[in-house]
Design an enzyme around this catalytic site. Structure first.
Site, PDB file in Angstrom:
ATOM      1  N   HIS A 121      52.741  25.815  42.247  1.00  0.00           N
ATOM      2  CA  HIS A 121      52.753  25.569  43.694  1.00  0.00           C
ATOM      3  C   HIS A 121      52.828  24.048  43.876  1.00  0.00           C
ATOM      4  O   HIS A 121      52.352  23.295  43.013  1.00  0.00           O
ATOM      5  CB  HIS A 121      51.430  26.107  44.255  1.00  0.00           C
ATOM      6  CG  HIS A 121      51.293  26.055  45.732  1.00  0.00           C
ATOM      7  ND1 HIS A 121      50.903  24.912  46.394  1.00  0.00           N
ATOM      8  CD2 HIS A 121      51.478  26.989  46.679  1.00  0.00           C
ATOM      9  CE1 HIS A 121      50.838  25.172  47.691  1.00  0.00           C
ATOM     10  NE2 HIS A 121      51.183  26.427  47.898  1.00  0.00           N
ATOM     11  N   ASP A 198      44.844  26.131  38.148  1.00  0.00           N
ATOM     12  CA  ASP A 198      44.945  26.423  39.573  1.00  0.00           C
ATOM     13  C   ASP A 198      44.661  27.911  39.762  1.00  0.00           C
ATOM     14  O   ASP A 198      45.515  28.764  39.494  1.00  0.00           O
ATOM     15  CB  ASP A 198      46.350  26.056  40.070  1.00  0.00           C
ATOM     16  CG  ASP A 198      46.567  26.434  41.519  1.00  0.00           C
ATOM     17  OD1 ASP A 198      45.659  27.032  42.120  1.00  0.00           O
ATOM     18  OD2 ASP A 198      47.658  26.133  42.041  1.00  0.00           O
ATOM     19  N   GLN A 201      45.411  31.783  43.253  1.00  0.00           N
ATOM     20  CA  GLN A 201      45.866  33.183  43.339  1.00  0.00           C
ATOM     21  C   GLN A 201      45.101  34.123  42.415  1.00  0.00           C
ATOM     22  O   GLN A 201      45.083  35.321  42.656  1.00  0.00           O
ATOM     23  CB  GLN A 201      47.372  33.272  43.020  1.00  0.00           C
ATOM     24  CG  GLN A 201      48.292  32.604  44.023  1.00  0.00           C
ATOM     25  CD  GLN A 201      48.250  33.240  45.413  1.00  0.00           C
ATOM     26  OE1 GLN A 201      47.745  34.345  45.611  1.00  0.00           O
ATOM     27  NE2 GLN A 201      48.777  32.531  46.397  1.00  0.00           N
ATOM     28  N   LYS A 224      41.750  32.730  50.504  1.00  0.00           N
ATOM     29  CA  LYS A 224      42.561  33.714  49.766  1.00  0.00           C
ATOM     30  C   LYS A 224      41.699  34.803  49.136  1.00  0.00           C
ATOM     31  O   LYS A 224      42.199  35.693  48.466  1.00  0.00           O
ATOM     32  CB  LYS A 224      43.381  33.013  48.681  1.00  0.00           C
ATOM     33  CG  LYS A 224      44.476  32.097  49.249  1.00  0.00           C
ATOM     34  CD  LYS A 224      45.396  31.628  48.158  1.00  0.00           C
ATOM     35  CE  LYS A 224      46.198  30.416  48.538  1.00  0.00           C
ATOM     36  NZ  LYS A 224      47.256  30.706  49.494  1.00  0.00           N
ATOM     37  N   CYS A 364      56.261  27.122  49.015  1.00  0.00           N
ATOM     38  CA  CYS A 364      55.682  25.879  48.492  1.00  0.00           C
ATOM     39  C   CYS A 364      55.862  25.800  46.978  1.00  0.00           C
ATOM     40  O   CYS A 364      54.951  25.333  46.261  1.00  0.00           O
ATOM     41  CB  CYS A 364      54.205  25.741  48.865  1.00  0.00           C
ATOM     42  SG  CYS A 364      53.908  25.848  50.624  1.00  0.00           S
TER      43      CYS A 364
END
Ligand code: C6P
Length: 409
Positions: A121, A198, A201, A224, A364
């Protein structure tokens, strides 16, 4: 998992949009909130609101306790060793920037290399690109294999003594690929590099154990994973946080200020300048407890089933192009696609008329769009409150879209 009962916990899921029941399939962008999260925030403002770590009165003690209880809930959620390793931020983006402007700013020098994957991302790409540009360092990009999975051989060939940092998405927000971060981290450490995972998600969907992953930094966003917007977190090993300069400065992050000196606060407060988003943290704690009450293994198993069904059904739509792995064991519930001759924004608009919310655009992740030779994709992303019936509605609407645009393709 009694999905029909679970859905009742989410007020917005019973909405009618465009005269149709809402089918919310944009969970990779943000998730809907259960009543317990909404109530936790309302209860704060109705019952005990005050600033944290400041007042000596009862309300201040209660809000401070609730804020710190959230930190403990998050520590447990990702299995960090200590709450001192959990820094609240606005979101995953701010957490990555915190690392970039503190540890990386002090560490990365001219000639060094930062490795990221093509699946990143922009949040885990742009800060490193900017830093490398400023320092005269280089950013190397690991390609993905043709099936949309991580190219371990390419990664191994890029690692060297010059590598100072590896930035990797645990789960791609486009392909849905779950990357082998444990192996990636172990190889990076052998080369002497630090690893930023990261988890924006992955944290909402799969069990996270930062101790087991052995990563140096892990970031996530509350919105999220059923929490409110404006709250996220950085996990960092204590030794890193101790060695790092503060990111922002002002109130809260200090222990003592004299006319000619400043002593920083202890961890993690050194990195939480100003009045924090305690409202967000309190909402996030309710979200974490809700996820834990469902059972994270149950969530993972149900979503795997849903993803397998989605892949199977969506592949039956004439003219559909699916990006990323089509093997459900290699990915989470994110399916990015295009349809021959139809722009993804048109797909999004037609689906909206059917009450279906998906995302269309570059997600993104423009380096990945370039790699796929497209400027945009449509994307359906699931959460545990979605159903196979909703996937059927999506597939029917996609077939209708194909018929509407059939003459163009
Ligand atoms: N992806 C999506 O629709 P923030 O905006 O800071 O909460 O999260 C940034 C971020 C970082 N990493 C990954 C892998 C992400 O997917 C995201 C956010 C959303 O895909 C909004 S762009």
């Amino acid at each position: 998992m009694d999905i029909e009962r679970i859905r009742k916990d989410f007020p917005v899921l019973s909405r009618i949009v465009r005269d149709k029941p809402l089918v919310y399939l944009d969970n990779a962008a943000t998730t809907q909130k259960p009543a317990v999260v909404i109530d936790a925030i309302a209860n704060l403002y109705r019952q005990y609101n005050s600033n944290v770590h400041r007042g000596v009165y009862l309300l201040a003690e209660e809000t401070t306790q609730a804020y710190e209880d959230s930190r403990e809930a998050l520590r447990r959620f990702i299995n960090a060793e200590s709450t001192q390793e959990i820094v609240f931020t606005r979101n995953a983006t701010e957490a990555i920037n915190l690392i970039a402007y503190t540890w990386a700013e002090a560490t990365i020098k001219a000639g060094d290399e930062i490795i990221v994957s093509i699946m990143e991302h922009h949040s885990n790409y742009v800060p490193w690109f900017r830093l490398a540009h400023k320092k005269g360092a280089a950013v190397k990009i690991i390609p993905s294999k043709t099936d949309g999975t991580f190219d371990m051989d390419a990664y191994k060939s890029m690692l060297s003594k010059k590598t100072k940092l590896v930035g990797i998405a645990h789960m791609s927000n486009v392909y849905g690929t779950i990357n082998p971060v444990k192996e990636i981290t172990s190889l990076a450490h052998k080369a002497g590099a630090a690893v930023v995972v990261d988890g924006a998600q992955s944290a909402p969907h799969i069990k996270i154990d930062v101790e087991d992953l052995d990563c140096d930094f892990f970031v996530l966003s509350g919105h999220k994973m059923l929490g409110p917007t404006g709250i996220g977190a950085l996990y960092a090993r204590k030794a890193y946080l101790e060695s790092m300069e503060p990111f922002l400065s002002g109130g809260e992050m200090i222990l003592r200020v004299t006319l000619d000196n400043v002593v920083y606060n202890e961890l993690p407060y050194k990195f939480e300048a100003g009045t924090p988003n305690y409202e967000g943290a309190i909402g996030l704690k309710a979200a974490i407890e809700y996820l834990e009450s469902l059972g994270r293994d149950n969530i993972e198993a149900y979503e795997r089933e849903l993803t397998a069904y989605g892949l199977e059904q969506m592949q039956k739509v004439p003219g559909i192009i699916i990006y990323g792995p089509t093997d459900p064991s290699k990915k989470g519930g994110i399916i990015a696609f295009n349809m021959e001759g139809i722009h993804s924004h048109d797909i999004g608009t037609i689906l909206d008329n059917e009450g279906i919310a998906i995302r269309a655009g570059h997600h993104c992740a423009q380096p990945l769009m370039i790699d796929c030779g497209v400027s945009a994709m449509a994307r359906a992303s699931f959460y545990f409150y979605n159903t196979k019936q909703e996937i059927d509605i999506l597939v029917r609407a996609l077939k209708k879209t194909k018929e509407l645009f059939g003459h163009v393709a």
